[in-house]
Design a protein around this motif. Structure first.
Motif, PDB file in Angstrom:
ATOM      1  N   UNK A 195       0.818  -1.205   0.000  1.00 43.07           N
ATOM      2  CA  UNK A 195       0.000   0.000   0.000  1.00 43.07           C
ATOM      3  C   UNK A 195       0.851   1.254   0.000  1.00 43.07           C
ATOM      4  N   UNK A 196       0.246   2.421  -0.208  1.00 42.56           N
ATOM      5  CA  UNK A 196       1.010   3.675  -0.237  1.00 42.56           C
ATOM      6  C   UNK A 196       1.613   3.983   1.126  1.00 42.56           C
ATOM      7  N   UNK A 197       2.819   4.522   1.124  1.00 37.84           N
ATOM      8  CA  UNK A 197       3.525   4.810   2.358  1.00 37.84           C
ATOM      9  C   UNK A 197       4.040   6.242   2.335  1.00 37.84           C
ATOM     10  N   UNK A 198       4.460   6.728   3.503  1.00 39.13           N
ATOM     11  CA  UNK A 198       5.042   8.054   3.602  1.00 39.13           C
ATOM     12  C   UNK A 198       6.164   8.024   4.634  1.00 39.13           C
ATOM     13  N   UNK A 199       7.235   8.762   4.356  1.00 42.57           N
ATOM     14  CA  UNK A 199       8.364   8.871   5.276  1.00 42.57           C
ATOM     15  C   UNK A 199       8.560  10.340   5.628  1.00 42.57           C
ATOM     16  N   UNK A 200       9.190  10.573   6.762  1.00 42.09           N
ATOM     17  CA  UNK A 200       9.473  11.928   7.202  1.00 42.09           C
ATOM     18  C   UNK A 200      10.944  12.143   7.440  1.00 42.09           C
ATOM     19  N   UNK A 201      11.399  13.381   7.217  1.00 39.75           N
ATOM     20  CA  UNK A 201      12.806  13.719   7.460  1.00 39.75           C
ATOM     21  C   UNK A 201      12.910  15.234   7.622  1.00 39.75           C
ATOM     22  N   UNK A 202      14.117  15.765   7.681  1.00 37.54           N
ATOM     23  CA  UNK A 202      14.320  17.168   8.000  1.00 37.54           C
ATOM     24  C   UNK A 202      14.429  18.117   6.825  1.00 37.54           C
ATOM     25  N   UNK A 203      14.056  17.690   5.622  1.00 41.42           N
ATOM     26  CA  UNK A 203      14.052  18.586   4.468  1.00 41.42           C
ATOM     27  C   UNK A 203      12.713  19.318   4.449  1.00 41.42           C
ATOM     28  N   UNK A 357       3.022   4.054  -4.180  1.00 38.86           N
ATOM     29  CA  UNK A 357       3.585   5.388  -4.011  1.00 38.86           C
ATOM     30  C   UNK A 357       4.323   5.516  -2.685  1.00 38.86           C
ATOM     31  N   UNK A 358       5.379   6.325  -2.682  1.00 40.12           N
ATOM     32  CA  UNK A 358       6.104   6.663  -1.461  1.00 40.12           C
ATOM     33  C   UNK A 358       6.058   8.181  -1.313  1.00 40.12           C
ATOM     34  N   UNK A 359       5.379   8.659  -0.289  1.00 43.07           N
ATOM     35  CA  UNK A 359       5.300  10.087  -0.053  1.00 43.07           C
ATOM     36  C   UNK A 359       6.412  10.561   0.858  1.00 43.07           C
ATOM     37  N   UNK A 360       6.631  11.869   0.843  1.00 47.00           N
ATOM     38  CA  UNK A 360       7.626  12.465   1.729  1.00 47.00           C
ATOM     39  C   UNK A 360       7.029  13.715   2.374  1.00 47.00           C
ATOM     40  N   UNK A 361       7.275  13.882   3.692  1.00 39.91           N
ATOM     41  CA  UNK A 361       6.835  15.072   4.416  1.00 39.91           C
ATOM     42  C   UNK A 361       7.922  15.500   5.378  1.00 39.91           C
TER      43      UNK A 361
END
Length: 488
Positions: A195-203, A357-361
């Motif tokens: 399924x669609x995923x999302x990762x977080x980081x400091x950008x 999909x791989x999201x980024x926030x």
């Protein structure tokens, strides 16, 4: 009939100009490096451009994820000198200048991809292929003349190049590149998700990686990305005033499929607003497609390009590069099919891509993604439980005074190295070690092809000295490197 000079495919653009413009493109970029040789393509580009710097013409060069490109503009004779000198330098790189160029490269601080692009490709591919664009490796000061020369002789061969010429072709032009055939490119397997995923980081930004099918006769996949990017630009820049840099990047994959990354930077304080606008644009377009006006705009842009340039020559270049990348041949654009494209056609492309999909926030601004059905994921893979093996723990004092140390556990099994930390259980198999870095503070870090990194420090884990000895015995020396000292 196809034209070649010294084995290099030549494409001639029409025009009656008296000066000459050339673009020499090689189908090799940062994704063709290894963790041990990160940055070698950029080093090589600098070295060979230095060899032709004395010519009084306009010239430039660039390395990205998939290609290395050299351009020049001037009289036919001078451009001929440029190409001849460039190819000779690629055949015998001036590596005696390597130590000096390291400082220049550090000052340039260039990137082959936007940080969000690099981050998402690293989540997908780990420490291999395009995922390396996120990693520093040994730094420019860790590269040797042998690394540079081997890379040049492997990839900068005639069969991996195409020369585009506008204006007169230089008389007696020679392109004396290293001899040989380009090696077969192995596309690394990407990390898959349920399924669609999302990762977080400091950008401070938002973005998404979408895997799309090969372009068809109406360039449906490319148009879909253009529609998404334009919608996000409208909402994040022109309506919200939150962003300036909104862009997209492409990574060609096996069988013509491509990983596209669309991203939008966020000014300070607007990170959540950008994430929310990004998610709303993505999910709305997947459900409803673009408005008639949005689609008409993108179709008109495509038609303008077709009318303004030489579409067959553009397709010839794309197909020449595509063959080097192992992609299927592009069909000519179907103008009638393009004009008849419907919003539902764009929606269908996005809807089919969303499950992978791989999201980024930014940091912890993932709530809007999770509300849209994206599951929060770690930056590198974790396994469900700690396997059986020899265990090592931080010293009692560390566990008493450092909260994170209480959950840490280091395990050595016959098959792998394992670290349990606050993010989960990380595993690097012995046969999937991408490299071992000796840091400037004395810690040894094992980096896995899967993207995980495990520190091995005798001060951090009691008894870890025996593990360092085992690493030295089991991991080939050419995978070991020191952390860069250029910025230390």
């Amino acid at each position: 009939m196809s034209e070649y000079i010294d084995g290099v495919r030549v494409l001639r653009h029409s025009g009656t100009q008296s000066h000459t413009d050339v673009t020499l493109t090689f189908a090799v970029g940062s994704r063709d490096e290894t963790l041990r040789t990160v940055g070698v393509a950029h080093v090589l580009e600098h070295l060979v451009m230095h060899a032709v710097r004395g010519l009084p013409i306009e010239m430039n060069a660039e390395v990205d994820l998939m290609t290395t490109t050299f351009v020049a503009s001037g009289s036919a004779a001078r451009v001929g000198e440029f190409l001849t000198g460039l190819c000779r330098a690629l055949a015998e790189p001036p590596v005696e200048r390597l130590a000096v160029e390291v400082g220049v490269l550090a000052a340039e601080d260039g990137q082959v991809a936007h940080p969000v692009v690099a981050q998402l490709l690293n989540v997908r591919y780990g420490a291999k292929g395009a995922g390396l664009s996120w990693l520093e490796g040994p730094g420019y000061d860790g590269l040797t003349p042998e690394h540079v020369t081997a890379f040049a002789r492997t990839w900068f061969v005639p069969s991996n190049a195409v020369l585009q010429v506008t204006g007169p072709v230089p008389d007696g032009l020679r392109l004396e590149l290293p001899s040989g055939t380009v090696p077969s490119r192995v596309h690394p397997a990407g990390r898959s998700f349920d399924g669609p995923t999302v990762v977080g980081y400091g950008i401070p930004a938002a973005g998404v990686l979408l895997t799309l099918p090969p372009d068809d006769a109406v360039r449906r996949s490319t148009l879909t990305i253009d529609v998404l990017r334009k919608r996000i630009e409208e909402e994040c820049r022109h309506v919200g005033g939150h962003s300036y840099d909104i862009g997209a990047d492409l990574l060609a994959g096996p069988g013509g499929s491509s990983d596209w990354v669309v991203y939008a930077d966020a000014r300070e304080g607007s990170e959540e607003a950008v994430s929310r606008a990004f998610v709303e644009a993505l999910t709305d377009l997947a459900e409803n497609g673009p408005t008639e006006a949005e689609l008409a705009y993108q179709v008109a842009r495509c038609q303008e390009r077709l009318d303004a340039d030489e579409p067959e020559l553009r397709r010839a270049f794309s197909n020449t590069m595509g063959r080097m990348f192992g992609e299927p041949e592009l069909e000519p654009i179907d103008r009638d099919g393009l004009a008849g494209l419907q919003p539902a056609d764009i929606a269908a492309v996005l809807k089919s891509a969303l499950p992978t999909a791989i999201g980024y926030a930014y940091e912890d601004n993932l709530e809007s993604w999770e509300q849209a059905g994206f599951r929060r994921e770690t930056l590198c893979p974790v396994i469900s439980e700690v396997p059986a093996g020899k265990t090592f723990k931080p010293p009692l004092t560390a566990r008493a005074f450092v909260k994170d140390a209480r959950s840490m556990l280091w395990v050595r099994t016959d098959a792998a190295l394992v670290l349990r930390d606050v993010d989960g259980v990380h595993e690097i198999r012995w046969d999937e070690i991408a490299g071992v870095m000796r840091t400037n503070d004395g810690t040894t870090v094992v980096l896995g092809l899967n993207g995980c990194a495990i520190p091995v420090d005798a001060d951090m884990f009691r008894g870890a000295g025996t593990l360092l000895t085992e690493l030295t015995e089991r991991v080939p020396q050419d995978l070991w490197f020191d952390e860069t000292k250029v910025d230390a």
